[in-house]
Design an enzyme around this catalytic site. Structure first.
Site, PDB file in Angstrom:
ATOM      1  N   HIS A 289       0.838  -1.199   0.000  1.00 25.28           N
ATOM      2  CA  HIS A 289       0.000   0.000   0.000  1.00 25.28           C
ATOM      3  C   HIS A 289       0.866   1.238   0.000  1.00 25.28           C
ATOM      4  O   HIS A 289       1.948   1.243   0.602  1.00 25.28           O
ATOM      5  CB  HIS A 289      -0.944   0.026   1.213  1.00 25.28           C
ATOM      6  CG  HIS A 289      -2.050   1.005   1.028  1.00 25.28           C
ATOM      7  ND1 HIS A 289      -1.952   2.327   1.427  1.00 25.28           N
ATOM      8  CD2 HIS A 289      -3.263   0.871   0.442  1.00 25.28           C
ATOM      9  CE1 HIS A 289      -3.066   2.952   1.093  1.00 25.28           C
ATOM     10  NE2 HIS A 289      -3.880   2.104   0.493  1.00 25.28           N
ATOM     11  N   GLU A 342      -7.878  -5.149  -0.876  1.00 24.95           N
ATOM     12  CA  GLU A 342      -8.384  -5.908  -2.018  1.00 24.95           C
ATOM     13  C   GLU A 342      -8.303  -7.424  -1.834  1.00 24.95           C
ATOM     14  O   GLU A 342      -9.046  -8.167  -2.464  1.00 24.95           O
ATOM     15  CB  GLU A 342      -7.640  -5.509  -3.296  1.00 24.95           C
ATOM     16  CG  GLU A 342      -7.531  -4.018  -3.544  1.00 24.95           C
ATOM     17  CD  GLU A 342      -8.868  -3.321  -3.710  1.00 24.95           C
ATOM     18  OE1 GLU A 342      -9.914  -3.974  -3.527  1.00 24.95           O
ATOM     19  OE2 GLU A 342      -8.876  -2.124  -4.000  1.00 24.95           O
TER      20      GLU A 342
HETATM   21  N1  COA Z   1       3.797  -6.552  -5.676  1.00 27.22           N
HETATM   22  C1  COA Z   1       5.069  -6.320  -6.070  1.00 27.22           C
HETATM   23  N2  COA Z   1       5.805  -5.302  -5.600  1.00 27.22           N
HETATM   24  C2  COA Z   1       5.254  -4.512  -4.666  1.00 27.22           C
HETATM   25  C3  COA Z   1       3.950  -4.701  -4.205  1.00 27.22           C
HETATM   26  C4  COA Z   1       3.222  -5.774  -4.756  1.00 27.22           C
HETATM   27  N3  COA Z   1       1.973  -6.022  -4.370  1.00 27.22           N
HETATM   28  N4  COA Z   1       3.678  -3.762  -3.286  1.00 27.22           N
HETATM   29  C5  COA Z   1       4.749  -2.993  -3.172  1.00 27.22           C
HETATM   30  N5  COA Z   1       5.710  -3.449  -4.018  1.00 27.22           N
HETATM   31  C6  COA Z   1       7.036  -2.886  -4.196  1.00 27.22           C
HETATM   32  C7  COA Z   1       6.905  -1.520  -4.872  1.00 27.22           C
HETATM   33  O1  COA Z   1       6.871  -1.655  -6.286  1.00 27.22           O
HETATM   34  C8  COA Z   1       8.156  -0.828  -4.376  1.00 27.22           C
HETATM   35  O2  COA Z   1       9.254  -1.320  -5.122  1.00 27.22           O
HETATM   36  P1  COA Z   1      10.458  -0.332  -5.512  1.00 27.22           P
HETATM   37  O3  COA Z   1      11.058   0.063  -4.203  1.00 27.22           O
HETATM   38  O4  COA Z   1      11.350  -1.217  -6.342  1.00 27.22           O
HETATM   39  O5  COA Z   1       9.841   0.811  -6.264  1.00 27.22           O
HETATM   40  C9  COA Z   1       8.305  -1.367  -2.955  1.00 27.22           C
HETATM   41  O6  COA Z   1       7.604  -2.625  -2.931  1.00 27.22           O
HETATM   42  C10 COA Z   1       7.751  -0.474  -1.897  1.00 27.22           C
HETATM   43  O7  COA Z   1       6.444  -0.112  -2.280  1.00 27.22           O
HETATM   44  P2  COA Z   1       5.671   1.059  -1.561  1.00 27.22           P
HETATM   45  O8  COA Z   1       6.420   2.329  -1.749  1.00 27.22           O
HETATM   46  O9  COA Z   1       5.380   0.643  -0.164  1.00 27.22           O
HETATM   47  O10 COA Z   1       4.304   1.091  -2.351  1.00 27.22           O
HETATM   48  P3  COA Z   1       4.000   1.802  -3.751  1.00 27.22           P
HETATM   49  O11 COA Z   1       3.381   3.120  -3.452  1.00 27.22           O
HETATM   50  O12 COA Z   1       5.162   1.769  -4.677  1.00 27.22           O
HETATM   51  O13 COA Z   1       2.893   0.830  -4.353  1.00 27.22           O
HETATM   52  C11 COA Z   1       0.790  -0.174  -4.706  1.00 27.22           C
HETATM   53  C12 COA Z   1       1.616   0.773  -3.795  1.00 27.22           C
HETATM   54  C13 COA Z   1      -0.613  -0.316  -4.124  1.00 27.22           C
HETATM   55  C14 COA Z   1       0.692   0.431  -6.115  1.00 27.22           C
HETATM   56  C15 COA Z   1       1.499  -1.527  -4.747  1.00 27.22           C
HETATM   57  O14 COA Z   1       1.595  -2.042  -3.451  1.00 27.22           O
HETATM   58  C16 COA Z   1       0.814  -2.518  -5.662  1.00 27.22           C
HETATM   59  O15 COA Z   1       0.972  -2.456  -6.860  1.00 27.22           O
HETATM   60  N6  COA Z   1       0.030  -3.468  -5.083  1.00 27.22           N
HETATM   61  C17 COA Z   1      -0.658  -4.436  -5.902  1.00 27.22           C
HETATM   62  C18 COA Z   1      -1.951  -3.852  -6.460  1.00 27.22           C
HETATM   63  C19 COA Z   1      -3.005  -3.698  -5.385  1.00 27.22           C
HETATM   64  O16 COA Z   1      -3.243  -4.589  -4.599  1.00 27.22           O
HETATM   65  N7  COA Z   1      -3.654  -2.524  -5.419  1.00 27.22           N
HETATM   66  C20 COA Z   1      -4.687  -2.185  -4.471  1.00 27.22           C
HETATM   67  C21 COA Z   1      -4.204  -1.102  -3.539  1.00 27.22           C
HETATM   68  S1  COA Z   1      -5.366  -0.770  -2.247  1.00 27.22           S
END
Ligand code: COA
Length: 404
Positions: A289, A342
């Protein structure tokens, strides 16, 4: 408020909106902000916020999870739109009736059929149908407060009717007319499925809807406010929200999370499945998240709803969840990866009898209420949202007229 510009961001210290005077004083054209605008406060709001470090979010001054446990969707709607929960049962029933009447709409069935056939999913059809419900297209900023509130609430109310109609017409089924006397959650499920659903299942959908009405400056709320800030009409602003919500990283995740549980099958396959997906550069749906650095309270709420229902799927999901978290935390030891709303949303909506093609639509039914409240707030104290981008391409050549 102005002038704060920390070089390192911590979650509790937001970069605040600065005034033009501050920009001038800084003698710079741009303020660099973190990727994804993380931690950047671009507006003041009375509607609520997400406190990621605490694993807490609220609607106005109420704990949102507590509201989702105890209040109807329409009572929370009243809170967001009008500032307080209904004063008593009479006020609650009056507002529920206003919303119920708002679900009723008269659109040419030929248009509904054409749009249903031409779009990939019911929620996408909204971008064609919502403007037809408010064809006069008056600029949001030209309406007075009362007109904006009425128009925004009316369009939010009609969303389940349009979604259910397009969903059913895509399958060649008859459209089910709204029943203004029913609760919003109950009527949505009934119109979509074409039959009554038992109260336990309606309660599951109600909990989901209530918990997902608003959630800080998420992408679809921000998109709605950006379009509102241009003075575009209410339907256009809401269509912007729909577009943002449709993405797999936002509202498209619950169906993908459920199909992931299906694909993994036996929980002992989780580690191999998730590792292969991560190595291929895919996101794991239902995890991670942008803001939460403690448990996502919506996920805990919905996990509780699923556990109370029980069954093989729920037990398997809990096992898989724990295994996924272990893999992801080992994969990114410096990040805080939590289960987001989700993961259990897909399970709860499935247990309630909704099919995966209705999951994003169900999310739209709730989040559009938040957009309505944000739209009213944005328009009441409007400033066009117009940031800048730093040009990083090759140096442009100025034309002769500019050089001379
Ligand atoms: N799958 C793969 N990688 C993930 C991840 C996931 N579900 N969640 C976080 N990461 C990765 C990010 O890409 C980021 O990698 P980086 O440092 O190489 O850029 C790292 O973990 C840290 O992420 P963070 O900064 O905490 O979150 P974010 O703002 O980059 O991403 C989301 C937030 C929601 C876009 C991301 O968690 C995601 O894509 N989740 C899957 C989709 C989902 O469930 N969406 C519903 C959200 S309520």
């Amino acid at each position: 408020m102005a002038g704060l510009f920390p070089s390192t961001l911590i979650e509790s210290t937001l970069i605040n909106v600065v005034t033009s005077a501050t920009l001038e004083a800084m003698n710079t054209t741009f303020i660099d902000v973190p990727p994804g605008l993380k931690g950047v406060a671009v507006a003041d709001t009375m509607l609520g916020s997400v406190r990621g470090a605490e694993g807490f979010y609220h609607y106005r001054n109420h704990d949102a999870v507590e509201l989702a446990r105890t209040q109807s969707v329409t009572d929370i709607w009243h809170l967001l739109l009008d500032g307080s929960l209904p004063a008593d049962e009479i006020a609650s029933a009056r507002f529920a009736r206003e919303v119920g009447s708002g679900r009723v709409v008269d659109i040419d069935p030929v248009i509904v059929d054409a749009v249903a056939a031409a779009t990939q999913a019911p929620h996408l059809a909204l971008m064609s149908l919502l403007p037809l419900v408010a064809p006069e297209g008056r600029a949001t900023t030209e309406l007075d407060d009362g007109e904006r509130r009425a128009m925004a609430s009316r369009l939010a109310a009609v969303v389940p009717t349009l979604l259910a109609a397009t969903h059913r017409r895509r399958q060649g089924l008859d459209v089910v007319a709204p029943d203004p006397d029913r609760g919003h959650a109950e009527d949505w499920v009934r119109m979509a499925l074409g039959h009554d659903v038992d109260p336990d299942r309606v309660a599951m959908v109600e909990a989901y809807l209530s918990a997902t009405i608003d959630h800080g400056f998420n992408a679809s709320t921000f998109a709605t406010r950006v379009v509102t800030s241009t003075g575009a009409d209410v339907a256009a602003a809401m269509c912007a929200g729909v577009g943002a919500l449709s993405g797999p990283l936002h509202g498209g995740a619950p169906a993908l999370a459920l199909s992931m549980i299906d694909e993994i099958g036996d929980p002992t396959q989780t580690e191999a499945w998730v590792t292969a997906r991560l190595e291929a550069g895919h996101k794991i749906m239902g995890f991670g998240h942008a803001v939460y650095r403690a448990d996502d309270p919506r996920s805990l709420l919905l996990r509780g709803v699923a556990e109370r229902h029980g069954g093989e799927l729920v037990e398997r999901a809990i096992d898989i969840e724990e295994r996924i978290l272990a893999v992801m935390r080992a994969w990114k030891p410096d990040a805080v990866i939590v289960t987001n709303v989700e993961f259990y949303a897909g399970i709860v909506l499935h247990l309630a009898g909704l099919t995966p093609d209705l999951f994003t639509s169900t999310f739209t039914v709730s989040r559009v209420i938040g957009w309505a409240a944000h739209l009213v707030e944005q328009a009441a104290n409007n400033k066009i949202l117009r940031p800048s981008a730093r040009y990083v391409g090759p140096e442009p050549t100025k034309g002769a007229a500019m050089v001379s």
